[in-house]
Enzyme design. Structure first.
Site, short mmCIF file in Angstrom:
data_model
loop_
_atom_site.label_atom_id
_atom_site.label_comp_id
_atom_site.label_asym_id
_atom_site.label_seq_id
_atom_site.Cartn_x
_atom_site.Cartn_y
_atom_site.Cartn_z
N ARG A 92 0.83 -1.20 0.00
CA ARG A 92 0.00 0.00 0.00
C ARG A 92 0.86 1.24 0.00
NH1 ARG A 92 -4.92 -1.73 4.02
NH2 ARG A 92 -5.39 -3.64 2.90
N THR A 93 0.31 2.30 -0.57
CA THR A 93 1.06 3.55 -0.64
C THR A 93 1.12 4.19 0.74
OG1 THR A 93 0.20 3.91 -2.85
CG2 THR A 93 1.17 5.80 -1.75
N LEU A 94 2.31 4.39 1.24
CA LEU A 94 2.46 5.03 2.55
C LEU A 94 2.97 6.45 2.43
CD1 LEU A 94 4.25 2.04 4.29
CD2 LEU A 94 1.86 2.68 4.55
#
Lengths: 242, 273
Positions: free
Chosen positions: A19-21
């Protein structure tokens, strides 16, 4: 482990790494305004890698279909992903081969749904988007953030542009700006951003979209002035060691 | 139409290259009570005959609003029509939600036709037994389409389906060249006259017909009974015979049951027209 997830699933412990953090390569502000014949949009060509100004030839504005223009700030790879989604959308729209076509309003709302749904899955596309266009004489200019906040206005900006460019536009924008006045106004905004935003570079493009279509200028740079007396001997009179 | 050994299965071709089950489905449309549609450049009017089974019952709903800019009139198995209307409403509302724009009627009609086609190519399904007159507006203006059980669709300036529709079609054929520039009210008048043609001399009153309008600046809506009755009275067409009705169809009552005393067995298959 009781149940096995397929490798590309976003659920389960393995998925968190996908997931994009945080963004990696980012673009800075986009500024756009409505003028007499359509929309004018400006963005510099910089792609920052953290605090390093690493990429200096990134085109952050692209035409979408016949009627729209998309500009993006934030993660460049996510912008490229959005372009792929829109490519498919426009392709299917063209494949109908009937008299109808998706206009800027439809594209803007599609993007809003896209961004909001990704935000709900805790896997956002890390961009702030500006979508402008003109169809059947009606001008349209809107913006969508990475969490799905969307609205339309006569002039919009992303990132630092909201703080530095919008106040200028609120003072000086008016209906039916000529092309030259619109460009002058955008350059004024971009110059302020160049002075004050450290992720800005002095290499920008201005794109215009009208009923005839979209054109994007060659990259060019703005004239800057650094001889203000206040900047000479900046440490004179400064007290302290910081 | 005679029964034969190739008509049990929708997925069985006849030696003449026909799918009889699909043609039988089109027969069901012909048995339903009449529905007509006509359009100008800016408006479309749908009308239908509403006969209740008995004095005690209410009549079936045959005109459905699909969206502000699209409506549909059906003839045939009304249950099938209701289900397809629900599908159309769903498609419209999903498109509106994603794009904040109305679904172009031309696209909806193609989706509907593709849905009907699926039922002509699956052994475990049957074709929808309903014909739909779809009226809608899109960027290119006002449109009237006819979707049939075969999966074909056609665009029309004016059309009529259902029992005794030939009478209405004859009337419309005489007048259709003027429709494009008609005013909204003239269009409604023509619709009422066309409905009257299908009644074979019976008095036209608003209790046995339904009229709906959609146009530029006017959302799809069904006209209420009083308005319709006023228009009937105003145009002075009650009891007036404008021309002899065309030859009555062999069709019997208003029920949607497939009747065997029907029309052609040879010649071009209806869906090829």
């Amino acid at each position: 482990m009781a149940s096995k997830q397929p490798e590309n699933s976003l659920l389960g412990p393995e998925a968190d790494s996908q997931r994009t953090l945080y963004p990696n390569v980012t673009g800075t502000s986009v500024v756009a305004l409505k003028y007499k014949d359509g929309i004018l949009m400006a963005a510099d060509m910089g792609g920052s890698y953290g605090s390093t100004l690493r990429y200096k030839n990134v085109e952050r504005m692209k035409a979408i279909g016949k009627h729209s223009l998309l500009g993006a700030s934030g993660e460049i790879s996510d912008f490229q992903e959005i372009l792929r989604y829109l490519d498919d959308l426009i392709l299917y729209d063209n494949m109908w081969d009937d008299g109808n076509s998706l206009g800027p309003k439809e594209v803007h709302n599609y993007l809003t749904r896209l961004m909001y749904n990704r935000r709900n899955k805790f896997n956002p596309l890390w961009n702030s988007l500006v979508l402008g266009g003109i169809k059947n004489g009606e001008k349209y200019l809107g913006t969508v953030s990475m969490i799905g906040v969307n609205f339309e206005d006569d002039h919009v900006a992303t990132g630092f542009g909201n703080h530095l460019a919008r106040p200028i536009l609120r003072q000086e924008w008016h209906e039916n700006l000529s092309f030259e006045d619109g460009v002058r106004l955008l350059e004024k905004c971009m110059r302020v951003l160049l002075y004050r935003d450290r992720s800005a570079i002095n290499k920008l493009q201005i794109a215009k979209i009208t009923e005839e279509g979209m054109t994007i200028s060659q990259p060019y740079s703005l004239k800057t002035y650094w001889e203000f007396s206040a900047f000479e001997n900046p440490t004179q009179g400064a007290v302290g060691s910081w | 139409m005679f029964r034969n050994q190739y008509d049990t299965d929708v997925t069985t071709w006849s030696p003449a290259g026909r799918l009889f089950q699909v043609e039988y489905a089109m027969e069901a449309v012909k048995q339903g009570s009449a529905a007509i549609g006509l359009r100008s450049k800016t408006h479309i009017v749908l009308g239908c005959v509403n006969k209740a089974n008995s004095e005690l019952s209410s009549h079936q709903k045959k005109i459905f609003k699909v969206d502000d800019h699209i409506g549909v009139a059906i003839a045939g198995l009304t249950a099938d029509g209701r289900v397809l209307s629900r599908y159309m409403r769903n498609e419209c509302i999903n498109y509106s939600f994603t794009y904040e724009s109305p679904l172009p009627v031309g696209r909806l009609v193609v989706q509907l036709a593709d849905k009907a086609q699926v039922c002509t190519q699956r052994s475990w399904k049957r074709p929808y037994g309903v014909g739909l007159l779809v009226a809608g507006l899109d960027e290119s203006g006002a449109h009237l389409y006819y979707n049939c059980p075969s999966g074909n669709y056609f665009e029309y300036q004016a059309f009529a389906i259902g029992s005794r529709s030939q009478a209405a079609k004859t009337y419309l054929e005489r007048r259709f060249e003027n429709f494009a520039d008609s005013s909204r009210d003239d269009l409604v008048k023509d619709a009422l006259m066309a409905i009257r043609e299908t009644l074979q001399g019976e008095t036209l009153k608003s209790s046995i017909c339904t009229v709906a309008v959609v146009g530029v600046g006017e959302s799809f809506h069904i006209l209420d009974q009083e308005t319709v009755q006023q228009m009937i009275n105003a145009f002075d067409i009650v009891g007036e015979q404008e021309g002899p009705a065309a030859e009555p169809d062999a069709a019997a009552g208003q029920e949607a049951a497939v009747d065997q005393g029907g029309s052609t067995g040879e010649g071009a298959a209806p869906m090829d027209i």
